[in-house]
Design a protein around this motif. Structure first.
Motif, PDB file in Angstrom:
ATOM      1  N   PRO A 271       0.827  -1.220   0.000  1.00 60.75           N
ATOM      2  CA  PRO A 271       0.000   0.000   0.000  1.00 60.75           C
ATOM      3  C   PRO A 271       0.853   1.257   0.000  1.00 60.75           C
ATOM      4  O   PRO A 271       0.474   2.267  -0.602  1.00 60.75           O
ATOM      5  N   GLY A 272       2.038   1.189   0.640  1.00 64.81           N
ATOM      6  CA  GLY A 272       2.931   2.347   0.660  1.00 64.81           C
ATOM      7  C   GLY A 272       3.327   2.771  -0.737  1.00 64.81           C
ATOM      8  O   GLY A 272       3.396   3.962  -1.038  1.00 64.81           O
ATOM      9  N   ALA A 273       3.577   1.775  -1.614  1.00 65.02           N
ATOM     10  CA  ALA A 273       3.958   2.099  -2.985  1.00 65.02           C
ATOM     11  C   ALA A 273       2.842   2.869  -3.672  1.00 65.02           C
ATOM     12  O   ALA A 273       3.073   3.837  -4.393  1.00 65.02           O
ATOM     13  N   ILE A 274       1.583   2.447  -3.405  1.00 63.28           N
ATOM     14  CA  ILE A 274       0.445   3.112  -4.051  1.00 63.28           C
ATOM     15  C   ILE A 274       0.270   4.524  -3.495  1.00 63.28           C
ATOM     16  O   ILE A 274       0.223   5.507  -4.243  1.00 63.28           O
ATOM     17  N   VAL A 275       0.209   4.624  -2.175  1.00 61.19           N
ATOM     18  CA  VAL A 275      -0.010   5.939  -1.569  1.00 61.19           C
ATOM     19  C   VAL A 275       1.140   6.874  -1.926  1.00 61.19           C
ATOM     20  O   VAL A 275       0.935   8.030  -2.316  1.00 61.19           O
ATOM     21  N   GLY A 276       2.390   6.346  -1.824  1.00 58.76           N
ATOM     22  CA  GLY A 276       3.554   7.151  -2.184  1.00 58.76           C
ATOM     23  C   GLY A 276       3.466   7.625  -3.623  1.00 58.76           C
ATOM     24  O   GLY A 276       3.741   8.786  -3.923  1.00 58.76           O
ATOM     25  N   GLY A 277       3.074   6.715  -4.514  1.00 61.16           N
ATOM     26  CA  GLY A 277       2.940   7.077  -5.917  1.00 61.16           C
ATOM     27  C   GLY A 277       1.953   8.205  -6.114  1.00 61.16           C
ATOM     28  O   GLY A 277       2.231   9.172  -6.826  1.00 61.16           O
ATOM     29  N   LEU A 278       0.806   8.096  -5.423  1.00 61.44           N
ATOM     30  CA  LEU A 278      -0.216   9.136  -5.571  1.00 61.44           C
ATOM     31  C   LEU A 278       0.304  10.480  -5.067  1.00 61.44           C
ATOM     32  O   LEU A 278       0.145  11.517  -5.723  1.00 61.44           O
ATOM     33  N   ILE A 279       0.975  10.451  -3.895  1.00 62.25           N
ATOM     34  CA  ILE A 279       1.472  11.712  -3.331  1.00 62.25           C
ATOM     35  C   ILE A 279       2.518  12.329  -4.252  1.00 62.25           C
ATOM     36  O   ILE A 279       2.455  13.522  -4.588  1.00 62.25           O
TER      37      ILE A 279
END
Lengths: 358, 304
Positions: B240-248
């Protein structure tokens, strides 16, 4: 070895601690320096100076800088080319904006500027390490190159950030020929390399190595992490900065920010991996290897292609070059993680016993 | 305000593309503790294999299957010839080995499939959706939405795979503690081969999306550089960090690119475009100073 150190007894601490404890090594180093300073200028051609020897010395110095940071202090950096850029542009600006400043002073100031920038980007190393830090140094790589392109003041309002370096005036005498530039570069590199050799065996160097091996343990035995790490960043950036200044002034004469790319940082990293991580001599061996390999492949590949009648293009040569670089890196990391310097050491130890195997 | 949302949504959607690449990193780091710098090169290799197979006359579906086989074989070979020999080396040595691996792929892949830039047709058009354009006056590409959908499916699949399958459980065990996993009979080498296979699959998906968007060319290797700040921000070990980080990262870099240069222009004069290139890194760096293990990363404790 072809010579033996038998019979050389060290009776004082000073004798035990000197830089080259074996007499023949001292003679060897002095001979090497004499050849480099006197012999080479007599025999080498202009092509050798401007295309091989000068870049070799400059990259060896940059590799030395990275080796201090990565090899001795254990902080992986992927931004060494950016610090070279800082050095190049700083030297240019000092020459430009301070009337009559001697070239050596502006090289030193360029190194100090790079050291300052290095400390700034080394600050994260206090909280993060390993890969996180490696990625963080990429910030330096991209940010610095961007700044040099976008702030026109830094390149004296040149539209694309390209600078053409000023004349090299050395004590009232203008250095024009490759031989003179070579001698200048060589002197600076010799002085800085000896300084580095001394530094890594001093208290500072030992502290760096302790931090490299395990920073928590180092801090437990009383090494202050912050000054030690930041000093490593500063010294390393100083070396890279001076290398960058010489890259601009003595090698190319005209540089642009994009020339100091990530690719160049990787090249310097490869130099220390192949040459030997944590070895002064390794920086030189690695620089020679990485610079000579493409020249060798350029000559050898078409020759072999002709031999076997294969179709060949320049694109293929560059692909093969990249492949060989990649393969060599993996090969060295697997087979000899301490690089060429270690191979040299092994050869010396074998020769010491020669012709007896045991 | 409309414009702001358009930039924001565009940024979020491009962040999804970064997350796709970052996922490949996370997979390998989670299961083997190797920070795989070659992920970008793998994305390039995967996209090139798809295009290369199609040029040889294979239909799209066959090309994808062939590319998947190539990526899996490649992953197994990497594990066998490089990583297995570097067991017990410090993580930094493994990291540098993957830099070498990246160069190796970047040299070999174009020698096999050709280096000229090519288009990859997936049958999805990269044009604004008329309905959104009419009603809200915003430009949102159909392609980006598909990419977001693909990413969502991929993440869900990976999460389920990790959580509920036998292999997934073994993977988590290996990630926790190599030795403990070995001692209860989990075959470490097989697990690593599987992980590299899965990473190859993730690279394939990312390579196809990026290739369809920007063409299949050498620049695809730089997708790795885009994914790195995403990773730092999200934490190396968290899907999930990869996804949230990507969005940010995606959203903030696009917003920065639009809103910072005019401010700087007022201050210093001149043109200050291209902030996108470094902004994610500086953002990630500043974030690290506050929280060194990333948003979802695990806090690690040092022992002497």
């Amino acid at each position: 070895m072809l010579y033996r150190e038998a019979g050389q007894f060290k009776t004082t601490y000073a004798a035990d601690q000197q830089l080259f404890p074996i007499r023949q090594d001292r003679i060897g180093v002095i001979t090497l320096l004499i050849v480099a300073f006197l012999g080479v200028p007599m025999f080498a051609s202009e092509y050798w100076f401007s295309a091989i020897l000068i870049p070799f010395l400059i990259f060896a110095l940059a590799a030395l800088g990275l080796n201090i940071l990565t090899g001795y202090a254990g902080q992986l950096s992927l931004g060494s080319a950016a610090f070279m850029a800082v050095g190049a542009y700083a030297a240019y600006n000092f020459q430009l904006r301070i009337e009559g400043i001697p070239i050596l002073v502006s090289f030193a100031l360029a190194g100090l500027t790079a050291a300052g920038v290095g400390i700034l980007f080394g600050l994260p190393s206090l909280r993060i390490k390993g890969f996180y830090l490696a990625v963080a140094t990429l910030a330096a790589q991209f940010f610095i190159v961007w700044c040099l392109t976008k702030f026109p003041w830094l390149s004296n309002n040149s539209s694309s950030g390209v600078i053409s370096t000023q004349q090299l005036i050395f004590f009232g005498h203008e250095l024009k020929t490759p031989v003179e530039k070579y001698l200048l570069v060589l002197s600076i590199v010799v002085v800085l390399a000896l300084a580095a050799k001394n530094m890594v065996r001093s208290t500072t160097g030992r502290a760096w190595m302790a931090v490299r091996d395990m920073d928590v343990a180092a801090s437990v035995i009383g090494i202050k992490l912050m000054p030690t790490k930041l000093l490593a960043f500063a010294v390393s950036s100083f070396y890279c900065g001076v290398a960058g200044a010489m890259y601009a002034f003595c090698y190319l004469g005209s540089v642009e920010p994009d020339g100091f790319s990530l690719e160049m940082s990787f090249k310097i990293l490869f130099m220390i991996i192949i040459g030997g991580v944590g070895s002064i001599m390794g920086s030189f061996l690695g620089a020679a290897f990485i610079l000579l390999l493409p020249i060798f492949l350029d000559i050898a590949l078409p020759f072999f292609a002709d031999l076997f009648g294969l179709p060949f293009s320049s694109a293929t040569v560059s692909h093969i070059q990249i492949t060989v670089f990649g393969a060599l890196i993996m090969f060295f990391l697997i087979v000899e993680p301490h690089g060429l310097a270690r191979l040299w050491q092994i050869a010396k130890e074998k020769l010491r016993l020669w012709p007896f195997p045991h | 305000m409309n414009f702001f949302f358009e930039v924001l949504i565009g940024g979020l959607l491009s962040g999804v593309m970064y997350a796709l690449v970052a996922l490949g990193f996370v997979m390998i780091y989670k299961a083997s503790g190797v920070f795989n710098f070659a992920q970008g090169a793998m994305v390039y290799l995967a996209a090139l294999s798809v295009v290369g197979c199609m040029e040889k006359g294979a239909p799209l579906w066959l090309a994808i299957i062939l590319a998947f086989i190539i990526m899996t074989l490649f992953g197994i070979a990497t594990e066998k010839f490089v990583l297995r020999k570097l067991v017990n080396q410090p993580p930094i040595a493994l990291f540098m080995a993957t830099i070498g691996l990246a160069f190796f792929i970047e040299g070999v892949a174009p020698m096999i499939f050709g280096s000229e830039p090519r288009a990859l047709e997936l049958g999805i058009v990269d044009e604004p959706i008329p309905w959104v354009l009419d009603n809200w006056n915003m430009v949102i590409s159909k392609f980006d939405l598909v990419a977001a959908g693909v990413a969502a499916v991929l993440v869900a699949t990976l999460a389920l795979f990790f959580q509920y399958t036998r292999i997934g459980r073994a993977l988590r065990a290996v990630a926790d503690d190599h030795q403990a996993a070995l001692s209860i009979g989990i075959p470490l080498q097989n697990i690593w081969a599987i992980v590299w296979g899965v990473a190859g699959f993730v690279a394939l998906v990312a390579g196809m999306m990026w290739g369809a968007r920007n063409g299949v060319q050498f620049a695809l290797t730089f997708t790795a550089l885009k994914a790195l700040p995403v990773l730092i921000l999200g934490g190396f070990t968290s899907v999930p960090g990869a996804i949230v980080g990507g969005l940010i990262i995606g959203a903030s870099e696009k917003l920065a690119e639009i809103y910072i240069p005019p401010v700087m222009q007022d201050l210093f004069g001149g043109n200050f475009g291209g902030i996108e290139g470094w902004f994610p890194y500086v953002l990630a760096l500043l974030f690290l100073l506050v929280r060194p293990e990333g948003l979802f990363g695990e806090r690690h404790i040092d022992r002497v």
